[in-house]
Scaffold this motif. Sequence first.
Motif, short mmCIF file in Angstrom:
data_model
loop_
_atom_site.label_atom_id
_atom_site.label_comp_id
_atom_site.label_asym_id
_atom_site.label_seq_id
_atom_site.Cartn_x
_atom_site.Cartn_y
_atom_site.Cartn_z
N SER A 116 37.65 -98.02 24.14
CA SER A 116 38.66 -97.01 24.44
C SER A 116 38.65 -96.64 25.92
CB SER A 116 38.42 -95.75 23.60
OG SER A 116 38.51 -96.06 22.22
N LEU A 117 37.47 -96.48 26.50
CA LEU A 117 37.37 -96.18 27.92
C LEU A 117 37.97 -97.30 28.76
CD1 LEU A 117 33.78 -94.68 27.84
CD2 LEU A 117 35.80 -93.46 28.71
N LEU A 118 37.64 -98.55 28.41
CA LEU A 118 38.16 -99.69 29.15
C LEU A 118 39.67 -99.83 28.97
CD1 LEU A 118 37.81 -102.09 30.98
CD2 LEU A 118 37.02 -103.42 29.01
N ALA A 119 40.17 -99.62 27.76
CA ALA A 119 41.61 -99.71 27.51
C ALA A 119 42.37 -98.68 28.34
CB ALA A 119 41.90 -99.55 26.02
N GLN A 120 41.84 -97.46 28.40
CA GLN A 120 42.48 -96.43 29.21
C GLN A 120 42.45 -96.79 30.69
OE1 GLN A 120 44.24 -93.59 28.43
NE2 GLN A 120 44.19 -94.51 26.41
N ALA A 121 41.32 -97.32 31.15
CA ALA A 121 41.21 -97.73 32.55
C ALA A 121 42.18 -98.86 32.88
CB ALA A 121 39.77 -98.15 32.86
N ALA A 122 42.31 -99.83 31.97
CA ALA A 122 43.22 -100.95 32.19
C ALA A 122 44.67 -100.47 32.22
CB ALA A 122 43.02 -102.02 31.12
N SER A 123 45.02 -99.56 31.32
CA SER A 123 46.38 -99.00 31.31
C SER A 123 46.67 -98.27 32.62
CB SER A 123 46.56 -98.04 30.14
OG SER A 123 46.54 -98.73 28.93
N TRP A 124 45.70 -97.49 33.08
CA TRP A 124 45.84 -96.79 34.35
C TRP A 124 46.04 -97.78 35.49
CZ3 TRP A 124 42.02 -97.43 38.16
CH2 TRP A 124 42.21 -96.68 39.33
N ALA A 125 45.21 -98.82 35.54
CA ALA A 125 45.30 -99.81 36.60
C ALA A 125 46.68 -100.47 36.62
CB ALA A 125 44.20 -100.86 36.45
N ASP A 126 47.18 -100.83 35.44
CA ASP A 126 48.51 -101.43 35.34
C ASP A 126 49.59 -100.44 35.79
OD1 ASP A 126 47.40 -103.78 34.36
OD2 ASP A 126 47.94 -103.35 32.27
N ALA A 127 49.46 -99.18 35.36
CA ALA A 127 50.48 -98.17 35.66
C ALA A 127 50.59 -97.88 37.16
CB ALA A 127 50.19 -96.89 34.89
N ILE A 128 49.48 -97.93 37.87
CA ILE A 128 49.55 -97.62 39.30
C ILE A 128 49.75 -98.88 40.14
CG2 ILE A 128 48.17 -95.53 39.02
CD1 ILE A 128 45.93 -97.07 40.63
N GLY A 129 49.87 -100.03 39.48
CA GLY A 129 50.18 -101.25 40.19
C GLY A 129 49.00 -102.00 40.78
N LEU A 130 47.78 -101.69 40.32
CA LEU A 130 46.64 -102.48 40.79
C LEU A 130 46.80 -103.90 40.26
CD1 LEU A 130 43.53 -100.16 40.40
CD2 LEU A 130 44.73 -100.78 42.49
N GLU A 131 46.54 -104.86 41.10
CA GLU A 131 46.66 -106.26 40.71
C GLU A 131 45.47 -106.73 39.90
OE1 GLU A 131 49.27 -108.32 41.21
OE2 GLU A 131 50.32 -106.60 42.06
N LYS A 132 44.29 -106.10 40.13
CA LYS A 132 43.08 -106.63 39.52
C LYS A 132 42.09 -105.53 39.20
CE LYS A 132 39.52 -110.08 40.36
NZ LYS A 132 39.06 -111.12 41.28
N LEU A 133 41.47 -105.66 38.05
CA LEU A 133 40.35 -104.82 37.64
C LEU A 133 39.18 -105.77 37.42
CD1 LEU A 133 39.89 -101.82 37.04
CD2 LEU A 133 40.49 -102.27 34.67
N SER A 134 38.04 -105.47 38.03
CA SER A 134 36.88 -106.37 37.90
C SER A 134 35.67 -105.60 37.38
CB SER A 134 36.55 -107.04 39.24
OG SER A 134 36.21 -106.07 40.20
N LEU A 135 34.70 -106.34 36.88
CA LEU A 135 33.46 -105.75 36.37
C LEU A 135 32.36 -106.79 36.41
CD1 LEU A 135 32.98 -107.00 33.26
CD2 LEU A 135 34.86 -105.45 32.77
N LYS A 136 31.14 -106.31 36.24
CA LYS A 136 29.98 -107.19 36.15
C LYS A 136 29.25 -106.86 34.87
CE LYS A 136 29.44 -107.37 41.14
NZ LYS A 136 28.70 -106.82 42.27
N VAL A 137 28.73 -107.90 34.21
CA VAL A 137 28.05 -107.71 32.93
C VAL A 137 26.85 -108.65 32.85
CG1 VAL A 137 29.66 -109.31 31.78
CG2 VAL A 137 28.39 -107.64 30.40
N LEU A 138 25.75 -108.14 32.32
CA LEU A 138 24.54 -108.95 32.15
C LEU A 138 24.80 -110.07 31.15
CD1 LEU A 138 21.56 -108.90 33.16
CD2 LEU A 138 21.01 -107.67 31.06
N GLU A 139 24.33 -111.27 31.45
CA GLU A 139 24.62 -112.45 30.62
C GLU A 139 24.20 -112.30 29.17
OE1 GLU A 139 22.40 -115.99 31.67
OE2 GLU A 139 20.64 -114.79 32.17
#
Length: 187
Positions: A116-139
Motif C-alpha cells: 500500500s505504501l509503495l502503491a501510493q508512492a508510485a501513484s504520487w510519482a506518476d501524478a507529479i510527472g516523475l519519470e522514474k522511481l527507483s529502489l534497492k533491495v537485498l538479494e
Amino acid sequence: MIIKAQTYEIKGLSYIIRSAVAQDAEQLSALRLQVDGETENLDREQGEGWMGPAEFSALIAADTVSSRNLFLVADVQGRLAGFARCQGNELSRLAHQAEFGVGVLQEFWGYGMGRSLLAQAASWADAIGLEKLSLKVLETNDKAIKLYGRLGFEVEGVLRRDKRLADGQFYNTIVMGRLRRDRVGDS
C-alpha cells in the motif's frame, strides 16, 4: 508533498496511508529504531544513524514543502506501523526521478502495508510527472523483489558484495526501477 489519505482493510486490520505530520516525529523515531532491529533487509543496524524526534520533525517539514519528496506513514488507529519515503533530487539532470524506501514493523507484515505504501508512492510519482522511481533491495528479500515486480519495477542492476550481514557473509543488493506508467516502453 502531501497526498490524500487512503484507508485499507486487509485481513481484518484497518489502516490509513497518509502523509507524515509533525506530530508523528516521536513515534517515527521509535518506529525506525525498532524496524532496524527486526530485519537485516535494511541498511542500518539498530541504533545506527539514529534520528530523534527533532530530526524527524525537520525532515517532515522539509518533505511537506518539497515538490520532489514524499513521506508516508501507515497509521493503525493512531499507532504508526510503517513508513515510506521518496527522496527526489533538485539537480537538473536527476530531477526526473526519486528513490523509494520503506519499513514496516514485523508484527504488521502480511497486511499489505508495504504494498500500500509503495502503491501510493508510485501513484504520487506518476501524478507529479516523475519519470522514474527507483529502489534497492537485498538479494535474499524474495517477497519484496516479487512485490516490486508486480508493481512495475524491473531489475536494473546488481551491486555485488554490497552488504555484510550478521553471519559475516557479503550479499548483493538489487537495484530496481519503475518508469512512469504513461511512458513505459519509452527509452
